[in-house]
Design a protein around this motif. Structure first.
Motif, PDB file in Angstrom:
ATOM      1  N   ARG A  83       0.842  -1.201   0.000  1.00 13.88           N
ATOM      2  CA  ARG A  83       0.000   0.000   0.000  1.00 13.88           C
ATOM      3  C   ARG A  83       0.878   1.253   0.000  1.00 13.88           C
ATOM      4  NH1 ARG A  83      -2.576  -1.048   4.373  1.00 13.88           N
ATOM      5  NH2 ARG A  83      -4.100  -2.366   3.353  1.00 13.88           N
ATOM      6  N   ARG A  84       1.919   1.271   0.809  1.00 11.22           N
ATOM      7  CA  ARG A  84       2.824   2.427   0.878  1.00 11.22           C
ATOM      8  C   ARG A  84       3.504   2.672  -0.467  1.00 11.22           C
ATOM      9  NH1 ARG A  84       8.277   3.022   1.593  1.00 11.22           N
ATOM     10  NH2 ARG A  84       8.583   0.799   1.947  1.00 11.22           N
ATOM     11  N   LEU A  85       3.968   1.604  -1.100  1.00 10.15           N
ATOM     12  CA  LEU A  85       4.685   1.746  -2.371  1.00 10.15           C
ATOM     13  C   LEU A  85       3.774   2.121  -3.527  1.00 10.15           C
ATOM     14  CD1 LEU A  85       7.037  -1.318  -1.959  1.00 10.15           C
ATOM     15  CD2 LEU A  85       7.754   1.078  -2.076  1.00 10.15           C
ATOM     16  N   ARG A  86       2.510   1.787  -3.416  1.00  9.99           N
ATOM     17  CA  ARG A  86       1.562   2.075  -4.503  1.00  9.99           C
ATOM     18  C   ARG A  86       0.739   3.326  -4.247  1.00  9.99           C
ATOM     19  NH1 ARG A  86      -0.612  -3.970  -6.010  1.00  9.99           N
ATOM     20  NH2 ARG A  86       1.260  -4.609  -7.124  1.00  9.99           N
ATOM     21  N   GLY A  87       1.221   4.186  -3.401  1.00  9.35           N
ATOM     22  CA  GLY A  87       0.515   5.447  -3.171  1.00  9.35           C
ATOM     23  C   GLY A  87      -0.794   5.262  -2.453  1.00  9.35           C
ATOM     24  N   ASP A  88      -0.822   4.449  -1.422  1.00  7.21           N
ATOM     25  CA  ASP A  88      -1.975   4.186  -0.565  1.00  7.21           C
ATOM     26  C   ASP A  88      -3.098   3.401  -1.257  1.00  7.21           C
ATOM     27  OD1 ASP A  88      -2.704   4.325   2.096  1.00  7.21           O
ATOM     28  OD2 ASP A  88      -4.063   6.009   1.761  1.00  7.21           O
ATOM     29  N   ARG A  89      -2.780   2.713  -2.341  1.00  4.86           N
ATOM     30  CA  ARG A  89      -3.757   1.810  -2.973  1.00  4.86           C
ATOM     31  C   ARG A  89      -3.560   0.419  -2.386  1.00  4.86           C
ATOM     32  NH1 ARG A  89      -2.292   2.897  -8.925  1.00  4.86           N
ATOM     33  NH2 ARG A  89      -1.418   0.883  -8.443  1.00  4.86           N
ATOM     34  N   ALA A  90      -4.635  -0.159  -1.891  1.00  4.46           N
ATOM     35  CA  ALA A  90      -4.552  -1.489  -1.279  1.00  4.46           C
ATOM     36  C   ALA A  90      -4.260  -2.538  -2.349  1.00  4.46           C
ATOM     37  CB  ALA A  90      -5.858  -1.825  -0.575  1.00  4.46           C
ATOM     38  N   PRO A  91      -3.467  -3.558  -1.999  1.00  9.99           N
ATOM     39  CA  PRO A  91      -3.182  -4.617  -2.971  1.00  9.99           C
ATOM     40  C   PRO A  91      -4.405  -5.480  -3.228  1.00  9.99           C
ATOM     41  CG  PRO A  91      -2.235  -5.175  -0.851  1.00  9.99           C
ATOM     42  CD  PRO A  91      -2.789  -3.786  -0.724  1.00  9.99           C
ATOM     43  N   LEU A  92      -4.544  -5.931  -4.454  1.00 11.96           N
ATOM     44  CA  LEU A  92      -5.613  -6.876  -4.776  1.00 11.96           C
ATOM     45  C   LEU A  92      -5.244  -8.222  -4.183  1.00 11.96           C
ATOM     46  CD1 LEU A  92      -6.231  -5.960  -8.510  1.00 11.96           C
ATOM     47  CD2 LEU A  92      -7.574  -5.284  -6.522  1.00 11.96           C
ATOM     48  N   ARG A  93      -6.200  -8.859  -3.536  1.00 14.64           N
ATOM     49  CA  ARG A  93      -5.923 -10.144  -2.902  1.00 14.64           C
ATOM     50  C   ARG A  93      -6.937 -11.150  -3.399  1.00 14.64           C
ATOM     51  NH1 ARG A  93      -4.401  -8.651   3.273  1.00 14.64           N
ATOM     52  NH2 ARG A  93      -3.668 -10.796   3.337  1.00 14.64           N
ATOM     53  N   ALA A  94      -6.421 -12.198  -4.037  1.00 19.56           N
ATOM     54  CA  ALA A  94      -7.272 -13.271  -4.552  1.00 19.56           C
ATOM     55  C   ALA A  94      -7.595 -14.240  -3.423  1.00 19.56           C
ATOM     56  CB  ALA A  94      -6.561 -14.010  -5.682  1.00 19.56           C
ATOM     57  N   ALA A  95      -8.606 -15.033  -3.642  1.00 15.98           N
ATOM     58  CA  ALA A  95      -8.935 -16.070  -2.669  1.00 15.98           C
ATOM     59  C   ALA A  95      -7.784 -17.069  -2.643  1.00 15.98           C
ATOM     60  CB  ALA A  95     -10.228 -16.765  -3.053  1.00 15.98           C
ATOM     61  N   PRO A  96      -7.321 -17.430  -1.452  1.00 11.80           N
ATOM     62  CA  PRO A  96      -6.191 -18.358  -1.374  1.00 11.80           C
ATOM     63  C   PRO A  96      -6.550 -19.741  -1.901  1.00 11.80           C
ATOM     64  CG  PRO A  96      -6.829 -17.572   0.818  1.00 11.80           C
ATOM     65  CD  PRO A  96      -7.761 -16.974  -0.166  1.00 11.80           C
ATOM     66  N   ALA A  97      -5.550 -20.416  -2.423  1.00 11.84           N
ATOM     67  CA  ALA A  97      -5.743 -21.787  -2.902  1.00 11.84           C
ATOM     68  C   ALA A  97      -5.931 -22.692  -1.690  1.00 11.84           C
ATOM     69  CB  ALA A  97      -4.538 -22.237  -3.711  1.00 11.84           C
ATOM     70  N   ALA A  98      -6.877 -23.596  -1.780  1.00 15.68           N
ATOM     71  CA  ALA A  98      -7.180 -24.476  -0.646  1.00 15.68           C
ATOM     72  C   ALA A  98      -6.263 -25.692  -0.623  1.00 15.68           C
ATOM     73  CB  ALA A  98      -8.631 -24.911  -0.709  1.00 15.68           C
ATOM     74  N   ALA A  99      -5.578 -25.957  -1.708  1.00 14.22           N
ATOM     75  CA  ALA A  99      -4.703 -27.127  -1.765  1.00 14.22           C
ATOM     76  C   ALA A  99      -3.312 -26.689  -2.182  1.00 14.22           C
ATOM     77  CB  ALA A  99      -5.253 -28.137  -2.762  1.00 14.22           C
ATOM     78  N   GLY A 100      -2.345 -27.478  -1.805  1.00 14.31           N
ATOM     79  CA  GLY A 100      -0.976 -27.179  -2.182  1.00 14.31           C
ATOM     80  C   GLY A 100      -0.015 -27.812  -1.207  1.00 14.31           C
TER      81      GLY A 100
END
Length: 139
Positions: free
Chosen positions: A69-86
């Motif tokens: 957020r700090r590096l992108r000028g206070d824009r929150a990062p996009l966060r995808a739904a985490p993978a359930a397997a791995g």
């Protein structure tokens, strides 16, 4: 010997000449690169949180999101739904690699906060890969 250049260059190399595309400074390029590495590390951290929930990973994810957020000028990062397997070990290796890349960029742009965070993440993922240490019973 050499034939003289007869046509104008397609590249604008003259000082003060207007260009058709915007230029970014080295610092801006490094900010973009670092934010990308940290966002990728955040995605892997979210995947790890889905597989092995822990307060330490929750804290790390929030700190990574804050840096992005700090590096992108206070824009929150996009966060995808985490993978359930791995495979957690594969995710820790991937996270360790991404943290290393981010550390190199953070060091080159002299960003102490990001460098400390990425070094901590590298240590945490290296420790997770090493597994629990057994106590020796030899004297």
């Amino acid at each position: 010997m050499y034939e003289p250049i007869r046509a104008k260059s397609v590249h604008s190399t003259m000082a003060g000449a207007p260009s058709d595309f915007p230029h970014r400074s080295r610092e801006e390029e490094l900010d973009i690169q670092l934010a990308g590495h940290l966002a990728a590390l955040l995605a892997v951290t979210d995947d790890l949180r889905a597989l092995t929930p822990s307060a330490e990973l929750d804290t790390a994810a929030e700190r990574l999101a804050g840096e992005v957020r700090r590096l992108r000028g206070d824009r929150a990062p996009l966060r995808a739904a985490p993978a359930a397997a791995g495979d957690p070990a594969a995710l820790h290796r991937r996270a360790h690699t991404l943290a290393g890349r981010a550390l190199v960029v953070a060091a080159s742009r002299a960003d102490t906060a990001a460098a400390i965070l990425t070094a901590e993440r590298m240590d945490a993922h290296a420790a997770a890969l090493a597994g629990p240490k057994e106590l020796s019973t030899t004297r």
